[in-house]
Design a protein around this motif. Structure first.
Motif, short mmCIF file in Angstrom:
data_model
loop_
_atom_site.label_atom_id
_atom_site.label_comp_id
_atom_site.label_asym_id
_atom_site.label_seq_id
_atom_site.Cartn_x
_atom_site.Cartn_y
_atom_site.Cartn_z
N ASN A 95 13.37 -13.77 6.34
CA ASN A 95 12.60 -14.96 5.43
C ASN A 95 11.40 -14.73 5.03
N TYR A 96 10.76 -13.78 5.40
CA TYR A 96 9.70 -13.18 4.93
C TYR A 96 9.35 -12.02 4.02
N ALA A 97 8.39 -12.48 2.97
CA ALA A 97 7.84 -11.21 2.28
C ALA A 97 6.95 -10.49 3.05
N MET A 98 6.71 -9.26 2.92
CA MET A 98 6.02 -8.50 3.79
C MET A 98 4.73 -7.74 2.92
N GLY A 99 3.66 -7.71 3.13
CA GLY A 99 2.78 -6.90 2.59
C GLY A 99 2.05 -5.79 3.42
N TRP A 100 1.31 -4.68 2.88
CA TRP A 100 0.43 -3.93 3.34
C TRP A 100 -0.59 -3.85 2.58
N PHE A 101 -1.80 -4.12 3.41
CA PHE A 101 -3.33 -4.29 2.71
C PHE A 101 -4.03 -3.44 3.46
N LEU A 111 0.83 -10.65 -4.17
CA LEU A 111 0.03 -9.52 -4.19
C LEU A 111 -1.50 -9.85 -3.78
N ARG A 112 -1.48 -10.98 -3.40
CA ARG A 112 -3.07 -11.66 -3.00
C ARG A 112 -2.91 -11.78 -1.55
N TRP A 113 -4.01 -11.14 -0.77
CA TRP A 113 -4.11 -11.30 0.57
C TRP A 113 -4.37 -12.92 1.17
N ARG A 114 -4.80 -13.71 0.28
CA ARG A 114 -4.92 -15.16 0.70
C ARG A 114 -3.78 -15.84 0.74
N ASP A 115 -2.56 -15.27 0.15
CA ASP A 115 -1.38 -16.04 0.17
C ASP A 115 -0.60 -15.69 1.45
N TYR A 116 -1.22 -14.60 2.14
CA TYR A 116 -0.26 -14.41 3.66
C TYR A 116 -0.71 -15.32 4.60
N ASP A 117 0.20 -15.55 5.42
CA ASP A 117 -0.01 -16.50 6.58
C ASP A 117 -0.24 -15.82 7.81
N TYR A 118 0.30 -14.71 8.14
CA TYR A 118 0.47 -13.76 9.27
C TYR A 118 -0.07 -12.60 9.16
N TRP A 119 -0.74 -12.20 10.18
CA TRP A 119 -1.66 -10.50 9.89
C TRP A 119 -1.37 -10.10 11.49
N GLY A 120 -1.14 -8.68 11.14
CA GLY A 120 -1.30 -8.04 12.45
C GLY A 120 -2.69 -7.35 12.57
N GLN A 121 -2.95 -6.72 13.68
CA GLN A 121 -4.57 -6.51 14.03
C GLN A 121 -5.08 -5.29 13.33
N GLY A 122 -4.12 -4.47 12.60
CA GLY A 122 -4.71 -3.54 11.75
C GLY A 122 -4.45 -2.04 12.54
N THR A 123 -4.33 -1.14 11.89
CA THR A 123 -4.29 0.34 12.36
C THR A 123 -5.37 1.00 11.55
N GLN A 124 -5.94 2.23 12.23
CA GLN A 124 -7.04 2.78 11.34
C GLN A 124 -6.21 4.16 11.05
N VAL A 125 -6.48 4.12 9.53
CA VAL A 125 -5.91 5.54 8.78
C VAL A 125 -7.32 6.29 8.35
N THR A 126 -7.44 7.64 8.89
CA THR A 126 -8.55 8.57 8.44
C THR A 126 -7.98 9.63 7.83
N VAL A 127 -8.44 9.92 6.52
CA VAL A 127 -7.94 10.97 5.78
C VAL A 127 -9.27 12.10 5.55
N SER A 128 -9.35 13.37 6.21
CA SER A 128 -10.27 13.97 6.13
C SER A 128 -10.21 15.15 4.97
N SER A 129 -11.22 15.59 4.39
CA SER A 129 -11.26 16.42 3.38
C SER A 129 -11.10 17.76 3.47
#
Length: 126
Positions: free
Chosen positions: A31-37, A108-126
């Motif tokens: 029932n839910y649209a999903m987004g990544w931020f 596409l606006r984060w304020r419109d999203y009702d539920y959030w995960g805790q986040g996962t770190q992505v680190t890209v080294s040069s």
């Protein structure tokens, strides 16, 4: 309530790939649209990608278009973010989020999203 748990983050060299997963539980996932931020230190949270409840429509930030792919498996209650050709500027904490999807467009606006995960770190080294 919808509970969201991200996984798949880590450290990768520039040009590499990662696949993030976000597992949902609680209410009916389809029932839910999903987004990544994502949010980098000292910066505002920014939109990365979003997908409609059915999976028929996807949306991307210009900065990731052609490199990232969002998808979902409603049978597994999971949304994915495949990230290829990663750049150091992709380094951030990545969050998945959900908003009610049926009968409305994908935000596409984060304020419109009702539920959030805790986040996962992505680190890209040069």
């Amino acid at each position: 309530q919808v509970q969201l748990v991200e996984s798949g983050g880590g450290l990768v060299q520039a040009g590499g790939s990662l696949r993030l997963s976000c597992a949902a539980s609680g209410r009916t996932f389809s029932n839910y649209a999903m987004g990544w931020f994502r949010q980098a230190p000292g910066k505002e949270r920014e939109f990365v990608a979003a997908i409609s409840w059915s999976g028929d429509s996807t949306y991307y930030a210009d900065s990731v278009k052609g490199r990232f792919t969002i998808s979902r498996d409603n049978a597994k209650n999971t949304v994915y973010l495949q990230m290829n050709s990663l750049k150091p500027e992709d380094t951030a904490v990545y969050y998945c989020a959900a908003h009610w999807g049926r009968g409305r467009g994908v935000s596409l606006r984060w304020r419109d999203y009702d539920y959030w995960g805790q986040g996962t770190q992505v680190t890209v080294s040069s």
